[in-house]
Every structure is written in structure tokens, then in C-alpha cells.
Scaffold this active site. Structure first.
Site, PDB file in Angstrom:
ATOM      1  N   ALA A 135     -17.552 -12.858 -19.654  1.00 12.49           N
ATOM      2  CA  ALA A 135     -18.200 -13.767 -20.420  1.00 12.49           C
ATOM      3  C   ALA A 135     -19.487 -12.923 -20.867  1.00 12.49           C
ATOM      4  O   ALA A 135     -20.088 -12.290 -20.253  1.00 12.49           O
ATOM      5  CB  ALA A 135     -18.572 -14.910 -19.854  1.00 12.49           C
ATOM      6  N   ASP A 148     -22.297 -13.345 -18.665  1.00 12.37           N
ATOM      7  CA  ASP A 148     -22.141 -12.407 -17.272  1.00 12.37           C
ATOM      8  C   ASP A 148     -22.561 -11.097 -17.398  1.00 12.37           C
ATOM      9  O   ASP A 148     -22.869 -10.408 -16.784  1.00 12.37           O
ATOM     10  CB  ASP A 148     -20.673 -12.936 -16.745  1.00 12.37           C
ATOM     11  CG  ASP A 148     -20.572 -14.106 -16.126  1.00 12.37           C
ATOM     12  OD1 ASP A 148     -21.667 -14.917 -15.862  1.00 12.37           O
ATOM     13  OD2 ASP A 148     -19.406 -14.603 -16.119  1.00 12.37           O
ATOM     14  N   GLU A 149     -22.158 -10.620 -18.606  1.00 12.20           N
ATOM     15  CA  GLU A 149     -22.263  -9.339 -18.978  1.00 12.20           C
ATOM     16  C   GLU A 149     -23.706  -8.968 -19.093  1.00 12.20           C
ATOM     17  O   GLU A 149     -24.199  -7.819 -18.708  1.00 12.20           O
ATOM     18  CB  GLU A 149     -21.719  -8.936 -20.525  1.00 12.20           C
ATOM     19  CG  GLU A 149     -21.835  -7.570 -20.934  1.00 12.20           C
ATOM     20  CD  GLU A 149     -21.282  -7.068 -22.317  1.00 12.20           C
ATOM     21  OE1 GLU A 149     -21.303  -6.035 -22.759  1.00 12.20           O
ATOM     22  OE2 GLU A 149     -20.799  -8.125 -22.805  1.00 12.20           O
ATOM     23  N   GLY A 150     -24.434  -9.809 -19.471  1.00  7.47           N
ATOM     24  CA  GLY A 150     -25.811  -9.457 -19.592  1.00  7.47           C
ATOM     25  C   GLY A 150     -26.694  -9.642 -18.258  1.00  7.47           C
ATOM     26  O   GLY A 150     -27.378  -8.934 -18.063  1.00  7.47           O
TER      27      GLY A 150
END
Length: 501
Positions: free
Chosen positions: A164, A167-169
Site C-alpha cells: 500500500a 506503507d511504502e512511505g
């Protein structure tokens, strides 16, 4: 002549001191060896399946320090051949095959006896998020082929999943602050402590299809959809994180070209339309196919009926017109009058602290030689001057950058527009941004934070200080040996010099 009784006493005492000191020293050297020699090493593998390419990272850490801080380091970075896995819709099997080269490099590095216990993950980002929106069955087939190849390899494969944007960030934020030691530090008083919050840094990431911003704000996060919560080493963190899909470098370039295209129906005898691109250098000319441009889910208009299949693009070298075209990709009006809003109606709390800008932020500014803390005025002037250079001069000056050379002008101006008008950085806060590819010898990105989270290598509580205590015992022992030897030698000297009755 025989020894006097005083000399005999001195000889005995010195001999005893030497024997005691040597024995104690050997014992402490054995203990020191057990502390200082490298422990067995464990490994982990993470595939970053981005929109434009896939990268593999191998991380390593001492086996007996799994719950300590600052022990994970990067052992290998490998870029897979070919495009991102989302590009293999016509032949999903090739998506899995594209991973084999880097996987072989990783297995050559990791001792064969440890292959089966090496946790291996694949996380797919914005390219696959877009494909999942466009055609979920195609995305599922690609994931199946990727999982098939990795499941057959001699590693502990734990799955391929869609990551998502939030979550990546957030995982990128963990990576940077973990590597920089901003989550936990060991003090001179011999205790673990949480560093001041001012040492935390924010994360600015830009891939091919999306861009992420993550940081810890000074106040509460009012939009729950942008909040990631963690307990790291016994401390709670609320991280603001948002991913802007379709605002990665490649998709912005596609959207920009599609918006600028004034497609003309093909005239008799002509096989292409013609468009002047203000972001391309003057003198640049190329013919590009139009159909792939309108296939992207980020381009919300369809190819006009009767349009030519190909488009001839000529560069105008006009940075002012380029900035105007880039601004049209943003919806700034949706945030008018709102202090906690960026663009397209996206919530963002007040920024604070330093930021690390990496991935395409770094690559673009590194090419332009703007990663050394230049002022905003210098950055602006440099990008505009580059945009105004004739294409022939640019080609001659940068032959090794041929594949992306025409796009650095647009990328540089887009980054400035995003950071200043989108996120709200200003001339005063510009120096808080550091453009970096690595921190502490580790490539900055979401992969390390992702692995740390999934392997539970960041404990909820601060780690015990067994090893540091061993160092303390060792040092105290050395001091004790010195004091003992000093006392013995002192006593011997007194006995030797003390006059007889």
C-alpha cells in the site's frame, strides 16, 4: 655473591605479580576475543518491484545481535534486467524470469548452508497498484509467476505482495531513521535512550508511478487514512504518510506529453501529428507512438478518433511554459484557504524537521549537480539554464545519460513545483531538504523498513545491554589487574627500602 633477604623477597613478590598478571590477562583476552570476534551472520532478501524496474537488496546482521539497534547493513544491491514486473502483461512468465539474474547474485553472496534460512520477500509498488486497478486478473497472473520462481529457489520465500502507498512511505521513514540511529541511541551513562524528536527525519520518495511523503508532525494527525503507528524500541510513533499515485516521474512525463499533445488528424501523405514540447530542449525532434501514452490509467483522456498513430515532437526549450504546463497537472484550487492541504484535496499537517529526498528526487538533482546544499535561488537558476540549452549542446555534454537526457528539464521543474507549490516548502525551509541516495552506506527506500517489520527485528522494547555490560566487565577487570599489580609492586618496594631494626 648470594642475594640479600630483601632482594629475595622482592624477587618472590615480582614473580608472583607477574604470574598473577599474566594469568588474569590471558583470561580477559579470552573474554575479549569472545566479544570482539564477528558473530555468525544472517541474511535477508527483499525485491523492490517498482513501476520502471525491479531491484534486489541483500541485508545482513550478526546473528547474536538480532534485537540490537544499528546492526543491519546492506550487503548487495542489484537491478534486474528489463522493465518493472507490471510491464509483462502479455507474457507474465517473463516477470518471474526477470528476477533470476539478481537472485543468483544474492545466492552467490550468501553461504549455501544459510540459503534455506534466508527470509525472502517481494513487495510491489505503484506500477502494480495501477495494473491492479486497470486489470486485476493480469496483476494476479504476474504475482503468481513471480511467486512460482521464488518458491522454487533455495530460500525461505515468504510471499509476494502489493504494498500500500501508506506503507511504502512509512517503511521508508523507518529505514532512514533506523540507519541514522534516530530511533535509539546508547548513552555514555550505559543506557539505551530515545534521541530527541528533533533528530527524526522525514522521507521524500519518488518512483516511476508514485511519490510519497512521510514525517512525524508537531501535532496530531487529523486524517486517520494518512496515519501509520509504530512502537519501536518501547517508544510510540505516529507517522504521517501519503502516496500520490500518478505523480511519479514516469507517469508525470506521460501525463505532461498527453496534455500538451494537440493531435492533428493525419493529412494525406503524412503519417504523424506534430507537437511542440516546451520542456524538451530546442532542436530536439523525435517521433513517438501515441497508443502506449493513452494506455496508462494515469492519463484520463482517450486517444482522439482519427488521430495519427505516431506523433512528432519538437522541443521548444521554454522553462516558463514548461512550468505552466506542469502546474496544470495539479489541482491546487481544491486546497484554497486550507493550511493543512497540499493539492488534489489531500490533507497534510504542518511540516517540521529535516527531510531526506531520495530515489528520483536524488537522481534528477544529482544529474544537475544540485545535491550539495545549494540555495533555492541557485537550484532554480541551474534548472532553468539547463532547460534553455540547445539539444545539440546537451547531447555532446552528457553522452552517458542518453536514455533520460531529454526529460531532466521537465523532471527538475516538476520536482521544484511539487516541493514548493505542492508540499509547501519555502526559501526558508528549503535547506532542511537533503538529496541523498544512501544513508550510512545503505540505499534509502522502503525495503529495509519492510524487512525489519516483517521479521520483527525491531523489538517493541529497548534491547538488553548484555554486550555493552560485557565490555564494562572487561574494562573493569583490566583496571583491577593494573591496581593489583601496582599494589604488589608498591609493597615490594617498601619492603626493599625499609631499614632493618
Amino acid at each position: 655473591m648470594g642475594l640479600s633477604w630483601k632482594e629475595g623477597v622482592l624477587t618472590i613478590l615480582l614473580g608472583a605479580a607477574a604470574a598473577s598478571g599474566l594469568t588474569t590477562l590471558i583470561l580477559f583476552l579470552v573474554e575479549a576475543t569472545s566479544i570482539l570476534l564477528p558473530a555468525d551472520t544472517k541474511f535477508g532478501i527483499v525485491f523492490d518491484a517498482g513501476s520502471s524496474h525491479t531491484s534486489l537488496f541483500v541485508y545482513k546482521w550478526p546473528a547474536d545481535k538480532e534485537n540490537n539497534t544499528g546492526v543491519v547493513s546492506q550487503a548487495l544491491a542489484c537491478q534486474a534486467e528489463g522493465p518493472g514486473i507490471s510491464s509483462y502483461t502479455s507474457d507474465p512468465a517473463l516477470a518471474g524470469e526477470s528476477l533470476r539474474g539478481c537472485l543468483e547474485e544474492a545466492l552467490a553472496l550468501i553461504p549455501e548452508a544459510q540459503h534455506r534460512e534466508t527470509p525472502t520477500f517481494l513487495g510491489a509498488t505503484a506500477g502494480m497498484r495501477l495494473l491492479s486497478q486497470k486489470n486485476s486478473s493480469q496483476a494476479e497472473r504476474i504475482f503468481a509467476e513471480v511467486a512460482r520462481v521464488l518458491s522454487q529457489s533455495p530460500v525461505d520465500f515468504r510471499g509476494a505482495s502489493l504494498l500500500a502507498g501508506l506503507d511504502e512511505g512509512a517503511f521508508a521513514w523507518i529505514t532512514i531513521n533506523y540507519v541514522l540511529g534516530s530511533l535509539l541511541t546508547y548513552t555514555f551513562s550505559g543506557e539505551w535512550a530515545r534521541p530527541p524528536e528533533a533528530t527524526l527525519v522525514g522521507a521524500l520518495d519518488m518512483g516511476g508511478a508514485s511519490t510519497q511523503m512521510s514525517f512525524v508532525p508537531g501535532g496530531p494527525i487529523l486524517d486517520a487514512s494518512t496515519k501509520a503507528s509504530f512502537i519501536l524500541y518501547g517508544s510510540s510513533y505516529s507517522v504521517y504518510s501519503h502516496s500520490y499515485l500518478c505523480f511519479g516521474r514516469d507517469e508525470v512525463l506521460n501525463r505532461l506529453l498527453a496534455r500538451l499533445v494537440q493531435v492533428r488528424p493525419a493529412r494525406a501523405g503524412r503519417h504523424s501529428g506534430l507537437a511542440r514540447h516546451p520542456c524538451y530542449h530546442s532542436g530536439y525532434r523525435a517521433t513517438v507512438p501515441l497508443a502506449p501514452l493513452f494506455e496508462s490509467p494515469c492519463v484520463h483522456t482517450s486517444m482522439p478518433p482519427g488521430a495519427a498513430q505516431n506523433l512528432t515532437v519538437e522541443g521548444a526549450g521554454n522553462p516558463g511554459a514548461c512550468v505552466s504546463a506542469i502546474r496544470e497537472l495539479f489541482n491546487f484550487s481544491s486546497c484554497e484557504g486550507q493550511a493543512d492541504c497540499t493539492f488534489d484535496g489531500v490533507y497534510q499537517p504542518l511540516m517540521q524537521g529535516r527531510f531526506y529526498a531520495f530515489s528520483n528526487f536524488y537522481y534528477t538533482f544529482h544529474f544537475l549537480n544540485l545535491t550539495s546544499g545549494q540555495t533555492l535561488d541557485t537550484v532554480n537558476a541551474t534548472v532553468w539554464e539547463f532547460c534553455q540549452r540547445p539539444w545539440k549542446l546537451v547531447e555532446v555534454s552528457y553522452p552517458e545519460h542518453a536514455s533520460w537526457l531529454r526529460d531532466y528539464c521537465a523532471s527538475g521543474l516538476y520536482i521544484l513545483t511539487l516541493l514548493l507549490e505542492g508540499y509547501g516548502f519555502s526559501e526558508e525551509t528549503w535547506p532542511s531538504i537533503e538529496f541523498r541516495r544512501q544513508a550510512g552506506g545503505t540505499d534509502i527506500g522502503w525495503t529495509l523498513g519492510y524487512m525489519l517489520n516483517l521479521t520483527n527485528m525491531i523489538p517493541a522494547k529497548a534491547p538488553a545491554m548484555k554486550q555493552a555490560e560485557n565490555y564494562g566487565v572487561w574494562a573493569a577487570g583490566i583496571v583491577l589487574v593494573g591496581l593489583t599489580l601496582g599494589a604488589i609492586l608498591g609493597a615490594a618496594a617498601v619492603q626493599l627500602l625499609w631499614p632493618r631494626d
